[in-house]
Design a protein around this motif. Structure first.
Motif, short mmCIF file in Angstrom:
data_model
loop_
_atom_site.label_atom_id
_atom_site.label_comp_id
_atom_site.label_asym_id
_atom_site.label_seq_id
_atom_site.Cartn_x
_atom_site.Cartn_y
_atom_site.Cartn_z
N PRO A 39 2.08 3.34 1.85
CA PRO A 39 1.84 4.06 3.12
C PRO A 39 2.57 5.40 3.19
CG PRO A 39 2.28 1.74 3.52
CD PRO A 39 2.61 1.99 2.09
N ASP A 40 3.86 5.41 2.79
CA ASP A 40 4.62 6.66 2.84
C ASP A 40 4.05 7.68 1.86
OD1 ASP A 40 6.30 5.71 4.79
OD2 ASP A 40 7.88 5.09 3.38
N LEU A 41 3.61 7.22 0.70
CA LEU A 41 3.03 8.14 -0.28
C LEU A 41 1.75 8.74 0.25
CD1 LEU A 41 3.18 9.34 -3.13
CD2 LEU A 41 1.99 7.30 -3.98
N ARG A 42 0.96 7.93 0.92
CA ARG A 42 -0.30 8.44 1.50
C ARG A 42 -0.02 9.51 2.54
NH1 ARG A 42 -5.20 4.74 4.13
NH2 ARG A 42 -6.63 6.49 4.60
N ARG A 43 0.97 9.25 3.41
CA ARG A 43 1.31 10.24 4.45
C ARG A 43 1.85 11.52 3.81
NH1 ARG A 43 2.68 5.47 7.40
NH2 ARG A 43 4.77 5.41 6.48
N ALA A 44 2.63 11.39 2.76
CA ALA A 44 3.19 12.58 2.10
C ALA A 44 2.09 13.41 1.46
CB ALA A 44 4.21 12.15 1.05
N MET A 45 1.10 12.75 0.89
CA MET A 45 -0.03 13.48 0.31
C MET A 45 -0.84 14.19 1.39
SD MET A 45 -0.24 13.27 -3.05
CE MET A 45 -1.98 13.45 -3.46
N GLU A 46 -1.02 13.55 2.52
CA GLU A 46 -1.74 14.19 3.64
C GLU A 46 -0.97 15.41 4.12
OE1 GLU A 46 -2.09 11.03 6.43
OE2 GLU A 46 -3.88 10.14 5.47
N ALA A 47 0.35 15.29 4.21
CA ALA A 47 1.17 16.41 4.65
C ALA A 47 1.13 17.56 3.66
CB ALA A 47 2.61 15.95 4.85
N ALA A 48 0.91 17.24 2.40
CA ALA A 48 0.83 18.28 1.36
C ALA A 48 -0.55 18.90 1.29
CB ALA A 48 1.20 17.68 0.01
N GLY A 49 -1.47 18.45 2.14
CA GLY A 49 -2.82 19.01 2.14
C GLY A 49 -3.71 18.46 1.05
N ASN A 50 -3.33 17.30 0.50
CA ASN A 50 -4.10 16.69 -0.58
C ASN A 50 -4.26 15.19 -0.29
OD1 ASN A 50 -5.36 16.13 -3.00
ND2 ASN A 50 -3.54 16.40 -4.28
N PRO A 51 -5.06 14.85 0.72
CA PRO A 51 -5.11 13.46 1.20
C PRO A 51 -5.86 12.48 0.32
CG PRO A 51 -6.71 14.80 2.37
CD PRO A 51 -5.93 15.75 1.50
N LEU A 52 -6.55 12.97 -0.69
CA LEU A 52 -7.43 12.14 -1.51
C LEU A 52 -8.49 11.51 -0.61
CD1 LEU A 52 -4.83 10.61 -4.01
CD2 LEU A 52 -6.14 12.73 -4.18
N SER A 53 -8.75 10.21 -0.69
CA SER A 53 -9.77 9.64 0.20
C SER A 53 -9.34 8.26 0.65
CB SER A 53 -11.12 9.55 -0.51
OG SER A 53 -11.16 8.46 -1.40
N ALA A 54 -9.88 7.81 1.79
CA ALA A 54 -9.54 6.49 2.31
C ALA A 54 -9.91 5.40 1.31
CB ALA A 54 -10.25 6.26 3.64
N LEU A 55 -11.05 5.59 0.63
CA LEU A 55 -11.50 4.59 -0.33
C LEU A 55 -10.52 4.45 -1.49
CD1 LEU A 55 -13.65 2.56 -1.09
CD2 LEU A 55 -14.95 4.40 -2.18
N PHE A 56 -9.94 5.57 -1.91
CA PHE A 56 -8.96 5.51 -2.99
C PHE A 56 -7.76 4.67 -2.57
CE2 PHE A 56 -4.90 7.09 -4.66
CZ PHE A 56 -5.05 6.73 -5.99
N TRP A 57 -7.23 4.95 -1.39
CA TRP A 57 -6.03 4.23 -0.94
C TRP A 57 -6.33 2.75 -0.71
CZ3 TRP A 57 -1.81 6.72 -1.91
CH2 TRP A 57 -1.79 8.12 -1.88
N GLU A 58 -7.52 2.45 -0.22
CA GLU A 58 -7.90 1.05 -0.02
C GLU A 58 -8.02 0.32 -1.36
OE1 GLU A 58 -11.50 1.34 2.15
OE2 GLU A 58 -10.54 2.12 3.98
N SER A 59 -8.61 1.01 -2.32
CA SER A 59 -8.76 0.39 -3.64
C SER A 59 -7.40 0.21 -4.31
CB SER A 59 -9.68 1.24 -4.53
OG SER A 59 -9.06 2.47 -4.89
N ALA A 60 -6.49 1.17 -4.08
CA ALA A 60 -5.15 1.05 -4.65
C ALA A 60 -4.42 -0.15 -4.06
CB ALA A 60 -4.36 2.32 -4.38
N LYS A 61 -4.53 -0.33 -2.74
CA LYS A 61 -3.87 -1.46 -2.09
C LYS A 61 -4.43 -2.78 -2.60
CE LYS A 61 -2.86 -3.38 2.50
NZ LYS A 61 -3.03 -3.21 3.96
N ALA A 62 -5.75 -2.84 -2.75
CA ALA A 62 -6.37 -4.08 -3.22
C ALA A 62 -5.97 -4.40 -4.66
CB ALA A 62 -7.89 -3.96 -3.11
N LEU A 63 -5.96 -3.39 -5.50
CA LEU A 63 -5.62 -3.60 -6.91
C LEU A 63 -4.16 -4.00 -7.06
CD1 LEU A 63 -4.42 -2.23 -9.72
CD2 LEU A 63 -6.50 -3.56 -9.85
N LEU A 64 -3.28 -3.27 -6.39
CA LEU A 64 -1.86 -3.59 -6.49
C LEU A 64 -1.55 -4.96 -5.91
CD1 LEU A 64 -0.43 -0.08 -5.53
CD2 LEU A 64 -0.35 -1.15 -7.79
N GLY A 65 -2.27 -5.33 -4.86
CA GLY A 65 -2.09 -6.66 -4.30
C GLY A 65 -2.47 -7.74 -5.29
N ALA A 66 -3.55 -7.51 -6.02
CA ALA A 66 -3.98 -8.47 -7.04
C ALA A 66 -2.98 -8.54 -8.19
CB ALA A 66 -5.37 -8.10 -7.56
#
Length: 381
Positions: A39-66
């Protein structure tokens, strides 16, 4: 894990980071740490003007959870990493595979980095859609694989074809390692032989064995065709008995040529449900025996002398118990695998008269096998 960690690993500023950069950083730390930091990394990327995409962060959470739960496979992790849009595919449909990161030579590193840069250009140009890859879109995945295959098989401005440049480098490294192993084994063999008395030449046995060998080599089929290939004798045989015997015996330890091709050879090799011809299986086994196994087996026979049992099972035990090689595995499956390989050797040694019908070492084998092995490993200048 903070944004600075990701930037340092990638060698880029936060606003230039790619999904691959972030994904590789997340996979570089324990999954629990990565999940907490997400979560903190996602917010830091948004603050840096490079938010990537919601789908990326969701896929990252799912993969890391697995991964944290222990249910993610290596294939799933690799597939997720490739779905960032700029990760080279580990193995293409044409069976090209990248060496592991810690095993890449300078050329492989260069080509890998070139491909990453190429993919980044395609993402920037909108020709690769990472969200479609992350969502599992089959068409997007097929296009992604095809794009990489085309790049790997297309010449660079300097004329090099990336795929072949990488495989050529791998082949060179493999040949260099093989030569190094062979040189070490040869030195050890010579050390062992120098410590032993010189076996007498059994003249009568050699003459009889050479006569039988000439008859065998003149026949079609096994074992003549295998022994001809081993010795590289398709164009004729030496007239001298000792030269003939040592040439063929050396070829058993280091086959000189392949079996002649037959009309149905390609069909046999492409028939996945079929079996290899016996001759092909034998030659494959000979080529699969490691230098250290040959060294351990022949050294043991040279020390024990005529009368020692040289069956495949006994040779496998000699190799495991050898003091001439670094701790050969005594795992039952490994011992059985070595024994299986030597089931191709002992029948050929019988034809040579190196062992008798009961698989016992003969005076001829005692005299000739160390000499043949030395010949097999000696590079002609």
């Amino acid at each position: 894990m903070e944004l600075d960690f990701v930037c340092t690993r990638a060698g880029r500023s936060a606003d230039a980071l790619t999904r691959r950069d972030v994904a590789r950083a997340l996979l570089a730390v324990p999954s629990g740490v990565a999940l907490v930091a997400l979560p903190d990394l996602r917010r830091a990327m948004e603050a840096a003007g490079n938010p990537l995409s919601a789908l990326f962060w969701e896929s990252a959470k799912a993969l890391l959870g697995a991964v944290e739960a222990g249910t993610a496979t290596l294939g799933e992790i690799q597939h997720w990493l490739e779905s960032t849009g700029t990760e080279p595919i580990a193995m293409t449909r044409t069976y090209f595979s990248w060496p592991d990161e810690d095993e890449r030579g300078p050329v492989a590193v260069e080509m890998y980095d070139r491909l990453v840069a190429h993919l980044e250009e395609k993402v920037a140009a909108g020709e690769i859609d990472p969200d479609a890859l992350a969502a599992g879109d089959p068409a997007a995945r097929e296009a992604y694989e095809e794009l990489q295959r085309n790049w790997l098989e297309s010449p660079l401005p300097d004329g090099r074809v990336p795929m072949f440049a990488v495989t050529d480098e791998q082949d060179e490294a493999l040949f260099a390692a093989w030569d190094e192993e062979e040189a070490f084994a040869l030195a050890e063999l010579r050390r062992v032989v120098a410590e032993l008395p010189e076996p007498p030449l059994p003249v009568d046995e050699l003459r009889a064995a050479a006569g039988r060998l000439r008859e065998i080599l003149a026949r079609d089929g096994y074992p003549g065709n295998v022994l001809r290939a081993c010795g590289g004798l398709e164009d004729g045989v030496p007239a001298d008995d000792a030269e003939l015997w040592l040439t063929v015996a050396a070829g058993v330890a280091g086959p000189v040529s392949d079996l002649p091709e037959e009309d149905d050879t390609l069909e046999e090799f492409t028939d996945l449900d079929g079996e290899l011809r016996h001759e092909d299986s034998v030659l494959a086994s000979l080529c699969a025996i490691e230098h250290t196994d040959w060294l351990a087996a022949v050294a043991a026979l040279a020390r024990r002398g005529p009368g020692v049992l040289a069956s495949p099972e006994r040779l496998a035990r000699m190799i495991v118990e050898s003091e001439d090689v670094v701790a050969a595995s005594d795992d039952p499956e490994d011992v059985a695998a070595v024994e299986n390989l030597f089931t191709a050797v002992v029948p050929l040694w019988k034809e040579l008269g190196a062992v008798d019908g009961t698989e016992v070492l003969t005076p001829l084998g005692w005299w000739g096998l160390p000499k043949a092995l030395e010949r097999a490993w000696t590079v002609e200048e």
